[in-house]
Design an enzyme around this catalytic site. Structure first.
Site, mmCIF file in Angstrom:
data_model
loop_
_atom_site.group_PDB
_atom_site.id
_atom_site.type_symbol
_atom_site.label_atom_id
_atom_site.label_comp_id
_atom_site.label_asym_id
_atom_site.label_seq_id
_atom_site.Cartn_x
_atom_site.Cartn_y
_atom_site.Cartn_z
ATOM 1 C CE LYS A 116 39.350 44.544 44.274
ATOM 2 N NZ LYS A 116 40.823 44.470 44.347
ATOM 3 N N GLY A 164 45.240 49.055 46.024
ATOM 4 C CA GLY A 164 46.675 49.243 45.867
ATOM 5 C C GLY A 164 47.421 47.944 45.616
ATOM 6 N N GLY A 165 46.704 46.961 45.058
ATOM 7 C CA GLY A 165 47.346 45.701 44.703
ATOM 8 C C GLY A 165 47.625 44.793 45.895
ATOM 9 C CD GLU A 200 38.350 39.074 39.631
ATOM 10 O OE1 GLU A 200 37.542 39.925 39.976
ATOM 11 O OE2 GLU A 200 39.441 39.359 39.096
ATOM 12 C CB ILE A 203 42.640 37.914 32.521
ATOM 13 C CG1 ILE A 203 41.235 37.749 33.129
ATOM 14 C CG2 ILE A 203 42.599 38.252 31.039
ATOM 15 C CD1 ILE A 203 40.307 36.817 32.404
ATOM 16 C CD GLU A 288 39.473 48.339 42.326
ATOM 17 O OE1 GLU A 288 39.039 48.345 43.494
ATOM 18 O OE2 GLU A 288 40.664 48.539 42.071
ATOM 19 N NE ARG A 292 40.592 56.326 44.824
ATOM 20 C CZ ARG A 292 41.402 56.119 43.801
ATOM 21 N NH1 ARG A 292 41.704 57.111 42.990
ATOM 22 N NH2 ARG A 292 41.923 54.937 43.570
ATOM 23 N NE ARG A 338 49.662 58.109 37.730
ATOM 24 C CZ ARG A 338 48.871 57.568 38.636
ATOM 25 N NH1 ARG A 338 49.335 57.367 39.861
ATOM 26 N NH2 ARG A 338 47.648 57.205 38.341
HETATM 27 P P1 ADP Z 1 43.402 46.809 43.624
HETATM 28 O O1 ADP Z 1 42.020 47.162 44.132
HETATM 29 O O2 ADP Z 1 44.302 46.310 44.702
HETATM 30 O O3 ADP Z 1 43.994 47.872 42.760
HETATM 31 P P2 ADP Z 1 42.430 45.337 41.304
HETATM 32 O O4 ADP Z 1 41.326 44.354 41.458
HETATM 33 O O5 ADP Z 1 42.064 46.667 40.722
HETATM 34 O O6 ADP Z 1 43.182 45.516 42.712
HETATM 35 O O7 ADP Z 1 43.587 44.703 40.450
HETATM 36 C C1 ADP Z 1 44.844 45.331 40.345
HETATM 37 C C2 ADP Z 1 45.567 44.874 39.101
HETATM 38 O O8 ADP Z 1 45.766 43.461 39.160
HETATM 39 C C3 ADP Z 1 44.793 45.108 37.787
HETATM 40 O O9 ADP Z 1 45.051 46.401 37.249
HETATM 41 C C4 ADP Z 1 45.366 44.008 36.920
HETATM 42 O O10 ADP Z 1 46.629 44.420 36.419
HETATM 43 C C5 ADP Z 1 45.591 42.875 37.883
HETATM 44 N N1 ADP Z 1 44.416 41.970 37.915
HETATM 45 C C6 ADP Z 1 43.305 42.113 38.664
HETATM 46 N N2 ADP Z 1 42.440 41.106 38.451
HETATM 47 C C7 ADP Z 1 43.020 40.288 37.538
HETATM 48 C C8 ADP Z 1 42.649 39.042 36.908
HETATM 49 N N3 ADP Z 1 41.502 38.438 37.188
HETATM 50 N N4 ADP Z 1 43.524 38.499 36.040
HETATM 51 C C9 ADP Z 1 44.706 39.082 35.782
HETATM 52 N N5 ADP Z 1 45.117 40.227 36.334
HETATM 53 C C10 ADP Z 1 44.298 40.832 37.206
#
Ligand code: ADP
Length: 447
Positions: A116, A164-165, A200, A203, A288, A292, A338
């Site tokens: 990422k 997956g968070g 990061e 937000i 990101e 897929r 879903r």
């Molecule tokens: P993963 O790859 O584990 O899914 P992500 O980077 O896509 O992680 O982030 C997952 C979720 O976390 C996002 O959909 C958003 O809700 C929250 N998120 C990610 N980055 C930020 C950020 N910089 N500020 C606030 N929320 C964030």
């Protein structure tokens, strides 16, 4: 075009790929675990091959068994679906070295975007807005503190290998940052075998908006507009829709064109999704890229009329994109819900078991993508999603009305599902009057 494709997945996405193959005149061979041996979709493929016991590490995640099945069935290509091995660049490499086309992006693109932090650097090179944060991987506490002081608290510590968070921690001050760094790294090491993290800015109350991309092997890239996936619980998406509410056409266009630029610059091929978060002022930031097909791909299919699975297969077979950007027309309003086999009242615990009876809604504008039926037993071994209900209408108002009546028509006896919660959300005053952010469901529906 390929003669025969191996479907290296299960459930609704396996069925979705089998259907696309059938329509393209391509033979399909589907693999299955012992837990899925009675599933009816197996009969819709030209052949089904058992690859092991129920546990996915011994079946759907076992590369050697999948490759043996591909050899046994003499296929030309392998479709990984989503989840399981779909984002595993090593699997893509093994497919190629065994003589099979992997229906997805190249190994290089998967490796580049799978990290990422790397993907963030690619986005920056394309002049895409990224969330303010560290320039690379965090090497020391002092570097982390410096970044946090520059961008200001709160900040998120995120694993470069994350998904997956997992491997994400919030920090509101220096002391919390130190803890967040070690926790995120430990979680990332155990979940992904890689402890690297980056930072990061956090937000507040973001929305999750993603753009669908198709790219062929000759440098042609189109975007197929966006999906808003802000309706989530614990970072699991529940409802997706297009167009994203409360964004102007110009904002949507800018976001989607940025996504296409990232795909083009990174030499991306096949279907992919570029994810952004959108802040309360409507600014968007790259987070990101998912290399897929996504669960929610039908949302885009219904709005654009483009079959994404067929497109994936055609692109992998070396066909040129038939579609030019100007030919991609976004029509109307599409919503997907879903349907999960889970007990919403008991902390969403999975609710496997036999479906005693089932009445599926139909009518104008309704699509149901699912592998289940009356008499089917939902297995405790896999994801609890049993299907996706998608509606397409001309306006948001009509789409909401159609989705509501379709959910009301839906009858599933024998197991508990997410349908009552979905209905509650769609019929709520909050949903009618607000623009949902990623905290919406937890804020208004989890008490
Ligand atoms: P993963 O790859 O584990 O899914 P992500 O980077 O896509 O992680 O982030 C997952 C979720 O976390 C996002 O959909 C958003 O809700 C929250 N998120 C990610 N980055 C930020 C950020 N910089 N500020 C606030 N929320 C964030």
């Amino acid at each position: 075009m390929f003669k025969r494709i191996l479907v290296a997945n299960r459930g609704e996405i396996a069925l979705r790929v089998i259907r696309a193959c059938r329509e393209l005149g391509v033979e399909s061979v589907v693999v299955y675990s012992q837990a899925d041996q009675d599933a009816r979709y197996l009969k819709l493929a030209d052949r089904a091959i058992c690859i092991g016991p129920a546990r996915s590490d011994q079946s759907y995640l076992k590369m050697s068994s999948i490759i043996s099945a591909a050899e046994q069935a003499d296929v030309d290509a392998i479709h990984p679906g989503y989840g399981f091995l779909s984002e595993n660049s090593k699997f893509a490499e093994v497919c190629h070295s065994s003589g099979f086309e992997f229906i997805g992006p190249t190994v290089e693109a998967m490796e580049c975007l799978g990290d990422k932090n790397n993907a963030r650097q690619v986005a920056k090179r394309c002049n895409a807005p990224t969330v303010p944060g560290s320039d690379g991987v965090i090497e020391s506490l002092s570097q982390a503190l410096k970044v946090a002081h520059e961008i200001g608290y709160p900040v998120l510590v995120k694993a470069t290998a994350g998904g997956g968070g997992r491997g994400i921690r919030l920090a509101e001050n220096d002391q919390a940052l130190e803890l967040a760094l070690s926790e995120a790294a430990t979680e990332a090491q155990s979940a992904f075998g890689n402890p690297n993290v980056y930072i990061e800015k956090f937000i507040a109350n973001p929305r999750h908006v993603e753009a669908q991309i198709l790219a062929d092997k000759y440098g042609n890239v189109v975007h197929l507009w966006e999906r808003d996936c802000s309706l989530q619980r614990r970072r699991q998406k529940l409802v997706e829709m297009t167009p994203a509410p409360n964004l102007s056409l110009e904002q949507r266009k800018a976001l989607c064109e940025t996504a296409a630029r990232i795909a083009k610059e990174s030499g991306y091929t096949n279907a992919g999704t570029v994810e952004f978060i959108v802040d309360e002022q409507g600014n968007y930031y790259f987070i990101e890229m998912n290399a897929r097909i996504q669960v929610e791909h039908p949302v885009t299919e219904m709005a654009t009329g483009v079959d994404l699975i067929k497109s994936q297969i055609q692109i992998a077979a070396g066909e040129k994109l038939r579609l030019k950007q100007k030919d991609v027309v976004h029509r109307g309003y599409v919503i997907e819900c879903r349907i999960n086999a889970e007990d919403v009242e008991h902390n969403f615990r999975p609710c496997p078991g036999k479906i005693e009876s089932m009445i599926v809604p139909g009518g104008f504008g309704v699509r149901f993508d699912s592998h289940v039926y009356a008499g089917y037993t939902v297995s405790p071994f896999y994801d609890s999603m049993i299907g996706k209900l998608i509606v397409a209408q001309n306006t948001r108002e009509d789409a909401l009305a159609t989705m509501t009546r379709a959910l009301q028509e839906f009858e599933i006896k024998g197991i508990k599902t997410s349908i009552p919660l979905l209905l509650r959300i769609l019929q709520s005053r909050e949903f009618a009057t607000m623009t949902p952010d990623v905290g919406f469901i937890e804020r208004y529906f989890m008490n």
